[in-house]
Design an enzyme around this catalytic site. Sequence first.
Site, PDB file in Angstrom:
ATOM      1  N   THR A   1      38.491  34.838  43.170  1.00 34.28           N
ATOM      2  CA  THR A   1      37.716  35.774  42.345  1.00 34.28           C
ATOM      3  C   THR A   1      36.218  35.443  42.342  1.00 34.28           C
ATOM      4  OG1 THR A   1      37.315  36.305  40.008  1.00 34.28           O
ATOM      5  CG2 THR A   1      38.442  34.276  40.422  1.00 34.28           C
ATOM      6  N   ASP A   2      35.413  36.444  42.047  1.00 37.79           N
ATOM      7  CA  ASP A   2      33.965  36.214  41.898  1.00 37.79           C
ATOM      8  C   ASP A   2      33.648  35.388  40.649  1.00 37.79           C
ATOM      9  OD1 ASP A   2      34.509  38.149  39.945  1.00 37.79           O
ATOM     10  OD2 ASP A   2      32.984  39.568  40.610  1.00 37.79           O
ATOM     11  N   GLU A   3      34.645  35.283  39.740  1.00 33.62           N
ATOM     12  CA  GLU A   3      34.370  34.604  38.463  1.00 33.62           C
ATOM     13  C   GLU A   3      34.101  33.116  38.645  1.00 33.62           C
ATOM     14  OE1 GLU A   3      36.692  35.915  35.143  1.00 33.62           O
ATOM     15  OE2 GLU A   3      37.159  37.820  36.102  1.00 33.62           O
TER      16      GLU A   3
ATOM     17  N   TYR B   1      40.584  30.512  32.896  1.00 33.67           N
ATOM     18  CA  TYR B   1      41.034  31.243  34.092  1.00 33.67           C
ATOM     19  C   TYR B   1      40.166  30.899  35.296  1.00 33.67           C
ATOM     20  CZ  TYR B   1      41.199  35.082  37.476  1.00 33.67           C
ATOM     21  OH  TYR B   1      41.262  35.801  38.646  1.00 33.67           O
ATOM     22  N   SER B   2      38.842  31.094  35.153  1.00 29.80           N
ATOM     23  CA  SER B   2      37.994  30.902  36.335  1.00 29.80           C
ATOM     24  C   SER B   2      37.923  29.426  36.732  1.00 29.80           C
ATOM     25  CB  SER B   2      36.603  31.498  36.124  1.00 29.80           C
ATOM     26  OG  SER B   2      35.992  31.008  34.965  1.00 29.80           O
TER      27      SER B   2
ATOM     28  N   LYS C   1      40.976  28.812  38.821  1.00 29.43           N
ATOM     29  CA  LYS C   1      40.814  29.439  40.151  1.00 29.43           C
ATOM     30  C   LYS C   1      39.841  28.608  40.993  1.00 29.43           C
ATOM     31  CE  LYS C   1      42.319  32.800  41.576  1.00 29.43           C
ATOM     32  NZ  LYS C   1      43.617  33.101  42.276  1.00 29.43           N
TER      33      LYS C   1
ATOM     34  N   LYS D   1      44.014  44.730  31.114  1.00 29.22           N
ATOM     35  CA  LYS D   1      42.689  44.693  31.726  1.00 29.22           C
ATOM     36  C   LYS D   1      41.927  45.948  31.292  1.00 29.22           C
ATOM     37  CE  LYS D   1      43.760  40.934  33.925  1.00 29.22           C
ATOM     38  NZ  LYS D   1      44.554  40.839  35.112  1.00 29.22           N
TER      39      LYS D   1
ATOM     40  N   ARG E   1      29.930  44.143  35.305  1.00 30.24           N
ATOM     41  CA  ARG E   1      30.934  43.779  36.309  1.00 30.24           C
ATOM     42  C   ARG E   1      30.723  44.652  37.545  1.00 30.24           C
ATOM     43  NH1 ARG E   1      31.087  40.288  33.278  1.00 30.24           N
ATOM     44  NH2 ARG E   1      32.823  39.296  32.183  1.00 30.24           N
TER      45      ARG E   1
ATOM     46  N   GLY F   1      32.524  32.586  25.324  1.00 30.30           N
ATOM     47  CA  GLY F   1      32.116  32.209  26.691  1.00 30.30           C
ATOM     48  C   GLY F   1      31.993  33.384  27.642  1.00 30.30           C
TER      49      GLY F   1
HETATM   50  P1  NAD Z   1      48.463  40.140  38.124  1.00 31.70           P
HETATM   51  O1  NAD Z   1      48.328  39.342  36.867  1.00 31.70           O
HETATM   52  O2  NAD Z   1      48.573  41.612  38.052  1.00 31.70           O
HETATM   53  O3  NAD Z   1      49.737  39.622  38.946  1.00 31.70           O
HETATM   54  C1  NAD Z   1      50.026  38.270  39.123  1.00 31.70           C
HETATM   55  C2  NAD Z   1      51.418  38.168  39.729  1.00 31.70           C
HETATM   56  O4  NAD Z   1      51.711  36.764  39.925  1.00 31.70           O
HETATM   57  C3  NAD Z   1      52.515  38.721  38.808  1.00 31.70           C
HETATM   58  O5  NAD Z   1      53.405  39.509  39.571  1.00 31.70           O
HETATM   59  C4  NAD Z   1      53.210  37.472  38.278  1.00 31.70           C
HETATM   60  O6  NAD Z   1      54.594  37.681  37.998  1.00 31.70           O
HETATM   61  C5  NAD Z   1      53.014  36.510  39.444  1.00 31.70           C
HETATM   62  N1  NAD Z   1      53.076  35.104  39.013  1.00 31.70           N
HETATM   63  C6  NAD Z   1      52.443  34.533  37.946  1.00 31.70           C
HETATM   64  N2  NAD Z   1      52.763  33.227  37.870  1.00 31.70           N
HETATM   65  C7  NAD Z   1      53.592  32.968  38.925  1.00 31.70           C
HETATM   66  C8  NAD Z   1      54.244  31.796  39.373  1.00 31.70           C
HETATM   67  N3  NAD Z   1      54.113  30.619  38.731  1.00 31.70           N
HETATM   68  N4  NAD Z   1      55.015  31.870  40.483  1.00 31.70           N
HETATM   69  C9  NAD Z   1      55.157  33.057  41.149  1.00 31.70           C
HETATM   70  N5  NAD Z   1      54.580  34.211  40.745  1.00 31.70           N
HETATM   71  C10 NAD Z   1      53.803  34.156  39.639  1.00 31.70           C
HETATM   72  O7  NAD Z   1      47.239  39.683  39.042  1.00 31.70           O
HETATM   73  P2  NAD Z   1      46.324  40.527  40.057  1.00 31.70           P
HETATM   74  O8  NAD Z   1      45.277  41.209  39.277  1.00 31.70           O
HETATM   75  O9  NAD Z   1      47.210  41.307  40.952  1.00 31.70           O
HETATM   76  O10 NAD Z   1      45.623  39.353  40.852  1.00 31.70           O
HETATM   77  C11 NAD Z   1      46.211  38.814  42.040  1.00 31.70           C
HETATM   78  C12 NAD Z   1      45.303  37.727  42.591  1.00 31.70           C
HETATM   79  O11 NAD Z   1      44.017  38.257  42.885  1.00 31.70           O
HETATM   80  C13 NAD Z   1      45.071  36.558  41.626  1.00 31.70           C
HETATM   81  O12 NAD Z   1      45.068  35.350  42.351  1.00 31.70           O
HETATM   82  C14 NAD Z   1      43.701  36.829  41.037  1.00 31.70           C
HETATM   83  O13 NAD Z   1      43.044  35.630  40.644  1.00 31.70           O
HETATM   84  C15 NAD Z   1      43.013  37.497  42.225  1.00 31.70           C
HETATM   85  N6  NAD Z   1      41.937  38.438  41.858  1.00 31.70           N
HETATM   86  C16 NAD Z   1      42.175  39.468  40.996  1.00 31.70           C
HETATM   87  C17 NAD Z   1      41.149  40.356  40.680  1.00 31.70           C
HETATM   88  C18 NAD Z   1      41.369  41.522  39.744  1.00 31.70           C
HETATM   89  O14 NAD Z   1      40.391  42.196  39.370  1.00 31.70           O
HETATM   90  N7  NAD Z   1      42.592  41.851  39.347  1.00 31.70           N
HETATM   91  C19 NAD Z   1      39.876  40.185  41.237  1.00 31.70           C
HETATM   92  C20 NAD Z   1      39.675  39.120  42.129  1.00 31.70           C
HETATM   93  C21 NAD Z   1      40.717  38.251  42.425  1.00 31.70           C
HETATM   94  P1  TYD Z   2      38.734  42.388  32.143  1.00 29.91           P
HETATM   95  O1  TYD Z   2      39.351  43.648  32.655  1.00 29.91           O
HETATM   96  O2  TYD Z   2      39.516  41.524  31.216  1.00 29.91           O
HETATM   97  O3  TYD Z   2      38.265  41.572  33.431  1.00 29.91           O
HETATM   98  P2  TYD Z   2      37.349  40.232  33.532  1.00 29.91           P
HETATM   99  O4  TYD Z   2      37.197  39.637  32.203  1.00 29.91           O
HETATM  100  O5  TYD Z   2      38.184  39.385  34.437  1.00 29.91           O
HETATM  101  O6  TYD Z   2      36.051  40.698  34.140  1.00 29.91           O
HETATM  102  O7  TYD Z   2      37.374  42.750  31.420  1.00 29.91           O
HETATM  103  C1  TYD Z   2      36.327  43.433  32.092  1.00 29.91           C
HETATM  104  C2  TYD Z   2      35.125  43.434  31.170  1.00 29.91           C
HETATM  105  O8  TYD Z   2      35.438  44.246  30.018  1.00 29.91           O
HETATM  106  C3  TYD Z   2      34.775  42.064  30.627  1.00 29.91           C
HETATM  107  O9  TYD Z   2      33.349  41.960  30.537  1.00 29.91           O
HETATM  108  C4  TYD Z   2      35.375  42.034  29.239  1.00 29.91           C
HETATM  109  C5  TYD Z   2      35.312  43.496  28.814  1.00 29.91           C
HETATM  110  N1  TYD Z   2      36.389  43.944  27.912  1.00 29.91           N
HETATM  111  C6  TYD Z   2      36.066  44.587  26.718  1.00 29.91           C
HETATM  112  O10 TYD Z   2      34.881  44.809  26.393  1.00 29.91           O
HETATM  113  N2  TYD Z   2      37.096  45.010  25.908  1.00 29.91           N
HETATM  114  C7  TYD Z   2      38.400  44.787  26.216  1.00 29.91           C
HETATM  115  O11 TYD Z   2      39.303  45.159  25.400  1.00 29.91           O
HETATM  116  C8  TYD Z   2      38.711  44.130  27.444  1.00 29.91           C
HETATM  117  C9  TYD Z   2      40.146  43.880  27.831  1.00 29.91           C
HETATM  118  C10 TYD Z   2      37.666  43.733  28.271  1.00 29.91           C
END
Ligand code: NAD
Ligand code: TYD
Length: 362
Positions: free
Chosen positions: A133-135, A159-160, A163, A198, A223, A291
């Site tokens: 992730t970019d985070e 989280y970040s 990662k 999200k 974002r 944070g």
């Molecule tokens: P998500 O939370 O929707 O899905 C995560 C999946 O991982 C789920 O299906 C969950 O059941 C599975 N999982 C969790 N713990 C596990 C374990 N211990 N063993 C096996 N499976 C497990 O996540 P996402 O948004 O699809 O993100 C996928 C990847 O992409 C992550 O590594 C995340 O850090 C990265 N990523 C996500 C975003 C975003 O905006 N969603 C952006 C950049 C990077």
């Molecule tokens: P999110 O979708 O949780 O992604 P990330 O924190 O990984 O960027 O949140 C996106 C942005 O929206 C983040 O700046 C936090 C904000 N946010 C709110 O303002 N209200 C909310 O209820 C949520 C879930 C997020």
Amino acid sequence: MSAVLVTGGAGFIGTNFVRHLRRLRPHWPLINLDLLTYAGNPENLQDLAGDSFYTFVRGDIADRDTVASLFDRHPIRLVVHLAAETHVDRSILDPERFVRTNVVGTYNLLETARRAWKDLPEAAGCRFLHVSTDEVYGSLGPDDPPCTEASPYAPSSPYSATKAAADWLARSYFRTYGFPVIITNCSNNYGPYQFPEKLIPFVLCQALEGKPVPIYGTGANIRDWLFVEDHCDALLKVLETGAVGETYNIGGNQERTNLDLVRLLLRLLADLRPGLGDLESLITFVPDRPGHDWRYALNTEKISRMLGWRPQVALEEGLVRTIAWYLDHQEWLARVRTGEYRRYLEAQYGRAVSKPRLTTGS
Ligand code: NAD
Ligand code: TYD
């Protein structure tokens, strides 16, 4: 024939990526390893049940025997590692499982793959794509240039931080063992199948029920947004043509403040589903996330110059497609918003989000 292991394939990006691979590489044997936490949903891929090239395994990436037995039983040569705990707010409420899955789980996959691949010739084409992730780059100020692959890491949330730890482990495997790892760091994704904790799907759920739409702080945080199909396209490109040991940023070049994004989303929802009332009046400012990173932005010149990848879906088009998907999948939404989901909302927002403010037509 060699197989590809996708971890976390029942989550948001995983579901989209598995579908992408089945469409574009239908003859690649694919194993999807997913623990099915609250964020993983086997229903997403139910239609692949009869596909003889697809195998679903429920299991934990942090469990040694589970991962080792997959490498024993299948000729895995490619790994696309997506499984993770991914929600920042949950990492603040309960960081421990983030350490276990994101750090220990990634270590376990790297180490098992390293042992399985160490005597294979280079021609076997083994690749471990670690999706991040970019985070990890931390928070930018309004005038900072977007992060490049050489920017220092400065994670803020559990989280970040987990990662970032996983990224560094992956890098160390390349430096120390010559293990064929590639890392991608991507900005915020949106699109079908995203769990409604999200921002984007959560706002849609709340607005459809006429409930408050919580914005943390002033809503000025920024974002960068990328449609999930563009991310999947980039991941396949990196897997097939990226150089081992390299890192690639993947971003949408679509920076928005949270408030602007939510207003746009609500306007597009009102256009697609008239009769929902004055959606903007649902916006409610709530206490800021501890944070809370101010801004994320990525420089994506490397992937476009080296691999010829660019995002194809503009923000407004992607949002319209996303809203249309959620409107068509309200039963899916109802099924994933279980008791666990309601308990999470209560812990995260208290009562601030639960009561309808508008009587909607939905
Ligand atoms: P998500 O939370 O929707 O899905 C995560 C999946 O991982 C789920 O299906 C969950 O059941 C599975 N999982 C969790 N713990 C596990 C374990 N211990 N063993 C096996 N499976 C497990 O996540 P996402 O948004 O699809 O993100 C996928 C990847 O992409 C992550 O590594 C995340 O850090 C990265 N990523 C996500 C975003 C975003 O905006 N969603 C952006 C950049 C990077
Ligand atoms: P999110 O979708 O949780 O992604 P990330 O924190 O990984 O960027 O949140 C996106 C942005 O929206 C983040 O700046 C936090 C904000 N946010 C709110 O303002 N209200 C909310 O209820 C949520 C879930 C997020």
